[in-house]
Design an enzyme around this catalytic site. Structure first.
Site, short mmCIF file in Angstrom:
data_model
loop_
_atom_site.label_atom_id
_atom_site.label_comp_id
_atom_site.label_asym_id
_atom_site.label_seq_id
_atom_site.Cartn_x
_atom_site.Cartn_y
_atom_site.Cartn_z
N HIS A 87 10.21 -25.87 2.36
CA HIS A 87 10.28 -27.08 1.57
C HIS A 87 8.87 -26.97 0.54
O HIS A 87 8.52 -27.59 -0.21
CB HIS A 87 9.43 -28.28 2.41
N LYS B 291 -12.95 0.10 -1.94
CA LYS B 291 -14.06 0.20 -1.30
C LYS B 291 -14.85 1.32 -1.41
O LYS B 291 -16.21 1.10 -1.11
CB LYS B 291 -13.40 1.20 0.09
N GLU C 164 0.21 -1.11 0.33
CA GLU C 164 -0.44 -0.15 -0.25
C GLU C 164 0.86 1.80 0.09
O GLU C 164 0.54 2.27 -0.47
CB GLU C 164 -0.95 0.01 1.27
O1 PA5 Z 1 -3.50 0.92 5.27
C1 PA5 Z 1 -5.21 1.20 5.11
O2 PA5 Z 1 -5.42 2.41 4.76
C2 PA5 Z 1 -5.99 0.83 5.33
O3 PA5 Z 1 -5.88 -0.94 4.82
C3 PA5 Z 1 -7.29 0.43 5.97
O4 PA5 Z 1 -6.63 0.25 7.39
C4 PA5 Z 1 -8.53 -0.75 5.52
O5 PA5 Z 1 -9.37 0.38 4.67
C5 PA5 Z 1 -9.11 -0.18 7.00
O6 PA5 Z 1 -9.79 1.46 6.49
P1 PA5 Z 1 -10.46 1.83 8.13
O7 PA5 Z 1 -9.70 1.87 9.56
O8 PA5 Z 1 -11.30 2.95 7.90
O9 PA5 Z 1 -11.24 0.76 8.05
#
Ligand code: PA5
Length: 466
Positions: A324, A437, A295
């Site tokens: 393995h 999302k 990310e």
């Molecule tokens: O790192 C990020 O921004 C995402 O992985 C969020 O943590 C994930 O989408 C969950 O989002 P939220 O905490 O708003 O529910």
């Protein structure tokens, strides 16, 4: 302190086609790295820079409130159920798996020192969700719902079901005492609900992205509830932060590792980054790392807005298990990976192999320890990868405890921040995740997403076989 060894990425060991002349590269990048580290430390307090996670190790106030709440509810619940996904779950999962006694949820209350069992529900598989719900006595369950945005469909749909189950178990008034919400301090649907319903709340601080939030209340609260020493964690972060403030690349292990990962990708075409701990307790550190790396670094725009497609692909592996399976590919397949090993010097347990079956071909194992076997496996894999001219680096933890696990995580966070600067991209946004999302909101009929839902339907028809 944890240790970082990069010799097996050097051209003197694996040859110049696949290895880097690291003394030379460190000297070439010395000024750039100095500038990056100084700049991160200068920007970290400025709003909008998304660098507040660099201050979490010093957040005494949160530490105090978390401890106070954890001690208040101590002994009242048999189970803690954490609802969250992505950055709101992976850090918690990784650290609890590392620091709690193995098979924690199967231990008796006495063996757990009367701390609760802890479950992370980080997906929405109806079968596993239902399986867990059938297992939990909601009368004795505390639910920690974590979402920074307050509206993530997976987390909030889980919460809606769980709220119903809690009300059925303990009643409309009492259920509120079974919920603790961790979310933004002002905005979002969960904040609105929490205020309306009167839940206890903790805050995901401003300018801390999900994948960098493990040392905020997002992680600290579940850790404290399960009896993990969070002071030890804070000490680990602080000591590592101090070490990583050093702007000299020769002294800064996060900068060294970030530069090696970056150069292996852009100069040597090794754009797959494998994380391979030799410890089952550290296995979810790889899951957390995969999110952090993917990310943070997978982006289609430079900081100046030029169109690019950059980002190494992170892969998780586990030693010795994956020796393995994946190691065949790593040794003999395309030479397109840089592998990070995590080793543990001293395990909590010394497990001896009895001297039996001496008359057979496995007799040599008798009298040795599983510990020695594990580290021999790590060494032999490193050497065999080196024989095939495959670059590896190794992080060594003196032991698995809060102090060193916190150091490891914080080091990897700083490494991601430095790598992002080297790639010249925005490390802290995630437009690709947001798009998926938003599409989910549209498909599920959220108000305000009607236009998006229409165009999505026609795109779906185009890509779906009738
Ligand atoms: O790192 C990020 O921004 C995402 O992985 C969020 O943590 C994930 O989408 C969950 O989002 P939220 O905490 O708003 O529910």
């Amino acid at each position: 302190m944890i240790n970082f060894d990069y010799r097996n990425a050097d051209s003197s060991v694996i040859g110049s086609e696949n290895g880097l002349d690291l003394a030379n590269e460190f000297s070439q990048y010395k000024d750039r790295i100095r500038e990056i580290i100084a700049d991160l430390n200068k920007r970290k307090d400025k709003p909008g820079q998304w660098l507040q996670w660099m201050n979490l190790g010093y957040n005494e106030e949160t530490l105090w409130y978390v401890k106070e709440y954890a001690s208040m509810v101590r002994g009242r619940f048999d189970n803690v159920l954490v609802l969250g996904i992505g950055g709101s779950a992976l850090g918690g999962l990784a650290v609890t798996e590392a620091l709690l006694k193995p098979y924690w949820n199967l231990l008796t209350p006495e063996q757990r020192n009367n701390f609760p069992r802890i479950f992370f529900l980080d997906n929405i598989d109806p079968d596993t969700m239902n399986g867990l719900f059938e297992l939990l006595d909601f009368k004795k369950t505390l639910v920690n719902v974590i979402t920074k945005s307050g509206s993530t469909a997976e987390t909030m749909s889980q919460f809606m079901i769980v709220k119903d189950l809690l009300v059925k178990a303990v009643g409309e008034d009492e259920y509120r005492k079974h919920v603790v919400a961790t979310t933004d301090k002002q905005t979002g649907v969960l904040r609105q609900i929490a205020e309306q319903e009167g839940y206890k709340t903790f805050v995901v601080p401003d300018d801390v992205g999900g994948r960098f939030s493990v040392f905020s209340a997002v992680g600290l609260l579940p850790f404290a509830l399960a009896g993990i020493d969070i002071d030890e964690i804070m000490n680990g972060i602080k000591d590592m932060d101090l070490a990583l403030k050093n702007t000299d690349i020769n002294e800064n292990i996060a900068a060294q590792s970030a530069l090696i990962q970056f150069l292996m990708d852009v100069k040597k075409g090794k754009n797959l980054s494998v994380m391979m701990p030799y410890s089952s307790r550290l296995r979810y550190i790889s899951d957390w790392y995969v999110q952090l790396w993917a990310e943070s670094l997978g982006k289609c725009e430079t900081l100046q807005g030029q169109h690019v497609h950059v980002g190494p692909t992170p892969i998780k592996a586990l030693g010795a298990t994956d020796q393995h399976s994946q190691i065949q590919l790593y040794n003999e397949g395309p030479n397109d990976k840089i592998i990070t090993f995590i080793r543990v010097e001293n395990f909590d347990t010394q497990l001896e192999i009895p001297k039996i079956f001496e008359y057979t071909g496995i007799g040599y194992l008798g009298g040795k320890t599983i510990n020695a076997l594990m580290n021999a496996e790590a060494d032999s894999t490193r050497v065999s990868l080196s024989d095939y001219a495959r670059p590896t680096v190794t992080i060594t933890l003196p032991k698995i405890d809060g102090y060193h696990v916190a150091q490891l995580i914080y080091m990897l966070e700083i490494q991601a921040a430095i790598a992002g600067e080297l790639y010249n991209i925005n490390t802290f946004n995630q437009p690709g995740v947001e798009q998926a999302k938003n599409y989910t909101y549209a498909l599920m009929g959220r108000a305000g997403y009607e236009d998006s839902a229409k165009s999505l339907q026609s795109k779906l028809e185009m890509i779906t076989k009738s």
